[in-house]
Design a protein around this motif. Structure first.
Motif, PDB file in Angstrom:
ATOM      1  N   LEU A 177       0.833  -1.169   0.107  1.00  0.00           N
ATOM      2  CA  LEU A 177      -0.008   0.095  -0.122  1.00  0.00           C
ATOM      3  C   LEU A 177       0.856   1.181   0.101  1.00  0.00           C
ATOM      4  CD1 LEU A 177      -2.424  -0.643   2.640  1.00  0.00           C
ATOM      5  CD2 LEU A 177      -3.050  -0.821   0.321  1.00  0.00           C
ATOM      6  N   ASN A 181      -1.517   5.335   3.188  1.00  0.00           N
ATOM      7  CA  ASN A 181      -2.429   4.501   3.731  1.00  0.00           C
ATOM      8  C   ASN A 181      -1.998   3.673   5.070  1.00  0.00           C
ATOM      9  OD1 ASN A 181      -2.936   4.216   0.291  1.00  0.00           O
ATOM     10  ND2 ASN A 181      -4.923   4.316   1.425  1.00  0.00           N
ATOM     11  N   ARG A 191      -8.027   7.059   5.105  1.00  0.00           N
ATOM     12  CA  ARG A 191      -7.360   6.297   3.998  1.00  0.00           C
ATOM     13  C   ARG A 191      -6.480   4.942   4.576  1.00  0.00           C
ATOM     14  NH1 ARG A 191      -3.600  11.202   1.606  1.00  0.00           N
ATOM     15  NH2 ARG A 191      -3.167  11.185   3.970  1.00  0.00           N
ATOM     16  N   GLN A 192      -6.660   5.060   5.932  1.00  0.00           N
ATOM     17  CA  GLN A 192      -5.877   3.605   6.568  1.00  0.00           C
ATOM     18  C   GLN A 192      -6.927   2.493   6.580  1.00  0.00           C
ATOM     19  OE1 GLN A 192      -4.424   6.287  10.059  1.00  0.00           O
ATOM     20  NE2 GLN A 192      -2.660   5.032   9.709  1.00  0.00           N
ATOM     21  N   VAL A 194      -8.450   1.644   3.996  1.00  0.00           N
ATOM     22  CA  VAL A 194      -8.540   0.884   2.719  1.00  0.00           C
ATOM     23  C   VAL A 194      -7.600  -0.353   3.193  1.00  0.00           C
ATOM     24  CG1 VAL A 194      -7.154   0.875   0.565  1.00  0.00           C
ATOM     25  CG2 VAL A 194      -8.608   2.928   1.578  1.00  0.00           C
ATOM     26  N   LYS A 202     -13.322  -0.082   2.207  1.00  0.00           N
ATOM     27  CA  LYS A 202     -12.886   0.193   3.382  1.00  0.00           C
ATOM     28  C   LYS A 202     -13.362  -0.669   4.534  1.00  0.00           C
ATOM     29  CE  LYS A 202     -11.991   5.210   2.074  1.00  0.00           C
ATOM     30  NZ  LYS A 202     -12.193   6.498   2.233  1.00  0.00           N
TER      31      LYS A 202
ATOM     32  N   ARG B  47      -1.227  -0.641  10.742  1.00  0.00           N
ATOM     33  CA  ARG B  47      -1.248   0.896  10.376  1.00  0.00           C
ATOM     34  C   ARG B  47      -0.666   1.589  11.688  1.00  0.00           C
ATOM     35  NH1 ARG B  47      -2.695  -1.490   6.692  1.00  0.00           N
ATOM     36  NH2 ARG B  47      -4.563  -1.182   5.438  1.00  0.00           N
TER      37      ARG B  47
END
Lengths: 203, 203
Positions: A177, A181, A191-192, A194, A202, B47
């Motif tokens: 990614l 992201n 966006r994280q 995704v 999402k 993330r």
């Protein structure tokens, strides 16, 4: 931007192995790297069983998933990465719930193993496809010890030894990614959400 | 025996930080290192939310345990390492039970972060002591996203800034179990049951 450490940037989940054994002194450096991983309160929950002899490797091989059995038999060294939850802690949240730490600590240790192997120009391919009970049985591991992953280790081999679809993946461009992201500054960004698995959704 | 990679050997869980900010281009290398971690099916469940601004850092600081609040406030950068289990897989055993993979994958990513930070001469200290709900609230993280660890990052600082018992730990000799308690070849060895937390007991 400084370069990413080559031991991280050069790591790929390769599947083609040379039959050459991994020398004992090289293995020792891998184990030292695993040992250096941190753990809360220095609990050191991680243990390794390295299957190198024919009988042990065959037994461990049979514990792997069908997909992994297409290629992992060629690795001269198969390492079961284990953890004993009783050697680790559960971290408390304020509402009384807890978080297990052994899987995170085991992952850090696996990261060390992969980086050290890459630095020594070895392939180290961690596998999720295996039967945990069969791994325990193959290597005499106690019931209270968890099997986190089995890592196939060896010197890189000939792509011609792989079936065509695996051969194509061996040197395929790496996909990740975009960084925006992955990371946000100060606050979570939508966006994280995704997913790499379903980029249009999402979750 | 080849040397262990310095990025692994030089890592220590230090607590003394210089107030100097971590430059954006250095941060970028850290995020790239995290991005390069492997995950089953390339699910990329990890993330990051990096708290650098005053408001975000203060909110995240308050989510830390009392013990960590003794020193982590001095870190110019606090990074919440997160994972979305829905972006990852559960690996099946043959009896139908499953193994979650996101904590292992997150640990590997944390290992990459620590190695890359160490290579850049930063301190990166992962913390287990925090309240998960408070971290989510501090950084606007959705309920379905797990908080694996919060990492304090910065350039090494002055030991004099630490309280005496933490100062003593900063450069204390590293303690690890002997390698023969960590690794065995071909079959689990009873020496591996020795716990680092209670060395006289086997668990």
């Amino acid at each position: 931007m400084p370069d990413v450490l080559p031991a991280l940037a050069n790591r790929r989940a390769r599947r083609a192995f040379d039959p050459r054994a991994v020398p004992v002194e090289i293995q020792r450096t891998l184990w030292e790297a695993v040992s250096l991983a941190p753990s809360h309160g220095n609990g050191q929950p991680v243990r390794l069983v390295a299957a190198e002899g024919t009988v042990a490797r065959e037994a461990l091989f049979k514990a792997l998933s069908e997909g992994n059995r297409q290629w992992a038999g060629a690795a001269p060294l198969l390492v079961a990465v284990l953890a004993n939850p009783q050697h680790d802690f559960e971290a408390p949240n304020r509402d009384g719930s807890t978080r297990e730490l052994w899987p995170l600590h085991t992952g850090i240790a696996v990261g060390n193993l992969l980086a050290q192997a890459t630095d020594l120009e070895l392939v180290a391919h961690p596998m999720a496809g295996f039967d945990e009970a069969a791994v325990r049985e193959a290597l005499g591991i106690p019931q209270n010890v968890r099997v986190a992953t089995v890592v196939a280790i060896g010197y890189p081999g000939d792509l011609a030894d792989l079936v065509p679809d695996l051969r194509a993946r061996e040197d395929a461009p790496r996909k990740r990614l975009p960084i925006e992201n992955l990371v946000s500054i100060d606050r979570w960004d939508e966006r994280q959400a995704v997913s790499a698995r379903s980029p249009k959704e999402k979750k």
